[in-house]
Design a protein around this motif. Structure first.
Motif, short mmCIF file in Angstrom:
data_model
loop_
_atom_site.label_atom_id
_atom_site.label_comp_id
_atom_site.label_asym_id
_atom_site.label_seq_id
_atom_site.Cartn_x
_atom_site.Cartn_y
_atom_site.Cartn_z
N VAL A 1 33.77 46.62 35.50
CA VAL A 1 33.98 48.22 35.89
C VAL A 1 34.41 48.91 34.70
CG1 VAL A 1 36.35 47.83 36.11
CG2 VAL A 1 35.00 49.56 37.32
N GLU A 2 34.92 48.27 33.40
CA GLU A 2 35.11 49.15 32.41
C GLU A 2 33.74 49.47 31.66
OE1 GLU A 2 39.42 47.35 30.77
OE2 GLU A 2 37.67 46.59 29.91
N MET A 3 32.77 48.53 31.48
CA MET A 3 31.54 48.78 30.78
C MET A 3 30.86 49.93 31.71
SD MET A 3 30.56 45.28 29.13
CE MET A 3 29.06 45.75 28.81
N SER A 4 30.95 49.71 32.79
CA SER A 4 30.00 50.62 33.99
C SER A 4 30.31 51.84 33.90
CB SER A 4 29.91 50.09 35.05
OG SER A 4 29.21 50.86 36.14
N HIS B 1 36.04 44.24 46.51
CA HIS B 1 35.62 43.09 47.32
C HIS B 1 36.25 41.67 46.65
CE1 HIS B 1 33.35 39.60 48.92
NE2 HIS B 1 32.76 39.33 47.70
N GLU B 2 36.28 41.76 45.28
CA GLU B 2 37.02 40.72 44.49
C GLU B 2 38.52 40.50 44.92
OE1 GLU B 2 35.75 38.29 42.90
OE2 GLU B 2 33.51 38.90 43.08
N LEU B 3 39.01 41.98 44.79
CA LEU B 3 40.51 41.63 44.97
C LEU B 3 41.05 41.46 46.38
CD1 LEU B 3 41.39 45.03 42.98
CD2 LEU B 3 41.86 42.77 42.28
N PHE C 1 35.01 34.47 36.79
CA PHE C 1 33.80 35.70 37.04
C PHE C 1 34.59 36.58 37.68
CE2 PHE C 1 30.66 37.76 39.38
CZ PHE C 1 29.90 38.13 38.40
N GLY C 2 35.68 36.14 38.57
CA GLY C 2 36.28 37.65 39.40
C GLY C 2 37.03 38.31 38.44
N THR C 3 37.73 37.78 37.69
CA THR C 3 38.59 38.44 36.47
C THR C 3 37.65 39.39 35.77
OG1 THR C 3 40.28 36.65 36.27
CG2 THR C 3 40.27 38.51 34.83
N THR C 4 36.41 38.91 35.28
CA THR C 4 35.35 39.70 34.69
C THR C 4 35.03 41.11 35.55
OG1 THR C 4 34.69 37.84 33.47
CG2 THR C 4 33.19 39.73 33.43
N VAL C 5 34.66 40.52 36.82
CA VAL C 5 34.33 41.80 37.75
C VAL C 5 35.27 43.03 37.62
CG1 VAL C 5 33.67 42.61 39.96
CG2 VAL C 5 32.83 40.21 38.87
N VAL C 6 36.67 42.47 37.74
CA VAL C 6 37.63 43.70 38.04
C VAL C 6 37.91 44.26 36.59
CG1 VAL C 6 38.22 42.41 40.17
CG2 VAL C 6 39.62 41.94 38.03
#
Length: 423
Positions: free
Chosen positions: A389-392, A326-328, A380-385
């Motif tokens: 996702v890395e931590m999850s 979604h972010e991308l 925030f978008g950069t953090t999401v992608v």
């Protein structure tokens, strides 16, 4: 003056000496349970604010003087005229402080103090030495080395001795109060654990009853669907509330924040619908990507191409990767390949099973779009992608702002993406 408590002057026919005192201490230790703190026949009445004080001196007149100095309703003064009597008193009572004469026949006060410190039950009892002879610095040092907390020379100042004893007695009472509080707390914790265990057993019983009743009814599957629909309904209501809260709290912030936040909530709602449809088990990767890109309509299959092997993702993986897509996709419409008329996007995922631990990877690559450059700050978008996702999924990302178009690559262990399925 309070009643005097004395002990026999002798333990054997030869009279007390250092060797016999050591033997008596060994006998005391041999009969004590190291885990049992209730050995004493008469313990200190700390609960009523009265403490025991042991005074040891081979001269009865000196003991009488000390009794007079320490005469107080707060104290219960116990006399001992030898090391053996002192050890017997220590076996029978708890003491707030010991007052020892240094020069005693047979066993000196220093030697008695060392034996007391060697006994686990009495090792922490504070000792005050009194002496009229050992006034050199080396004697004072020896006294402290023997475990004393204070070293007073005779003739003593009664006010000073009373003051020092008062402080030690107060510390003793505080310690007793703390121990009582700890015991009460331990009892309360044990009681709460018991209640928690009973509640857990009751919950297990109730869950088993629900399971048995569900299995017994022919309409069990329909009831589960109704339950899942109810969860879906309530979750969507919760997402609506989150959106409303964001709108209210962003009154003094740019409208773009509200727009972005609402859009992300909607992306979560798409993932949520897919999870409910699959009964929260897993989501097909193709279906997940299609759902997040459905609003592009005819562009899918023409300018937006995606493909990969069949794989059913866990709910956690679907939420994380769905948000990334979604972010991308939001970013590419504004700044990337889909902001122009010729740009295209290629999305591909694969499984590398040739490693010791199979790896899942997914790639987003933009082509033929306008020139791009790396942003000057991370939003925030950069953090999401990246980080989210890395931590999850315990993986790694690569975000490349290539001149040919943005490239995002993510890889993680395959087991972190699957919904408990064998690899």
């Amino acid at each position: 003056m309070q009643p005097r408590i004395e002990y026999p002057a002798r333990f054997d026919a030869d009279g007390p000496d250092f060797e016999s005192s050591t033997m008596n201490l060994s006998i005391v230790q041999a009969h004590e349970d190291p885990e049992d703190s209730s050995v004493d026949m008469t313990s200190s009445d700390g609960g009523n604010g009265i403490v025991n004080i042991l005074i040891v001196d081979d001269e009865p007149r000196n003991l009488t003087v000390l009794e007079t100095v320490l005469d107080s309703p707060r104290y219960r003064v116990i006399r001992a005229e030898s090391a053996d009597q002192a050890l017997l008193a220590l076996l029978r009572h708890d003491f707030a402080v010991l007052i020892l004469d240094v020069q005693m026949p047979g066993t000196t006060g220093f030697e008695l103090a060392q034996m007391i410190k060697e006994r686990k039950k009495t090792s922490e009892v504070p000792i005050i030495f009194l002496t009229a002879y050992y006034n050199e610095d080396q004697h004072v040092i020896e006294g402290y080395d023997s475990g004393a907390v204070d070293y007073l020379l005779k003739p003593i100042n009664p006010a000073i001795l009373r003051s020092k004893v008062s402080v030690l007695a107060e510390l003793f009472l505080k310690q007793r109060q703390l121990e009582d509080a700890n015991r009460a707390l331990s009892a309360e914790v044990a009681e709460r654990r018991l209640v928690q265990q009973q509640l857990s057993e009751l919950n297990e019983t109730l869950e088993q009853r629900v399971l048995d009743r569900t299995e017994a009814h022919k309409q069990a599957e329909q009831q589960i669907r109704l339950l899942m629909n109810e969860v879906n309904h309530r979750s969507k209501n919760l997402l609506s509330v989150v959106t409303a809260i964001a709108q209210q709290t962003a009154a003094s912030s740019p409208r773009e924040f509200v727009k972005k936040f609402s859009s992300r909530v909607q992306a979560l709602a798409v993932n949520h619908d897919l999870l409910v449809k699959s009964q929260w088990r897993s989501i097909d990767a193709f279906e997940l990507i299609s759902g997040q890109l459905a609003h592009f309509g005819d562009l899918v299959g023409k300018r937006i191409l995606f493909d990969g092997p069949p794989i059913r993702m866990s709910s956690a993986a679907a939420q994380s990767i769905g948000m990334v897509v979604h972010e991308l996709s939001t970013n590419t419409v504004k700044y990337g390949a889909l902001s122009g008329a010729e740009g295209r996007i290629e999305i591909a995922w694969e499984i590398d099973g040739n490693r010791a631990e199979p790896v899942f990877s997914i790639r987003w690559a933009e082509r033929d779009g306008p020139p791009i450059c790396a942003p000057t700050h991370r939003g925030f978008g950069t953090t999401v992608v990246t980080k989210m996702v890395e931590m999850s999924l315990d993986g790694q990302t690569v975000l490349d702002y290539s001149s040919t178009g943005l490239i995002w690559l993510f890889a993680c262990p395959l087991k972190n993406v699957l919904e408990g399925l064998p690899i």
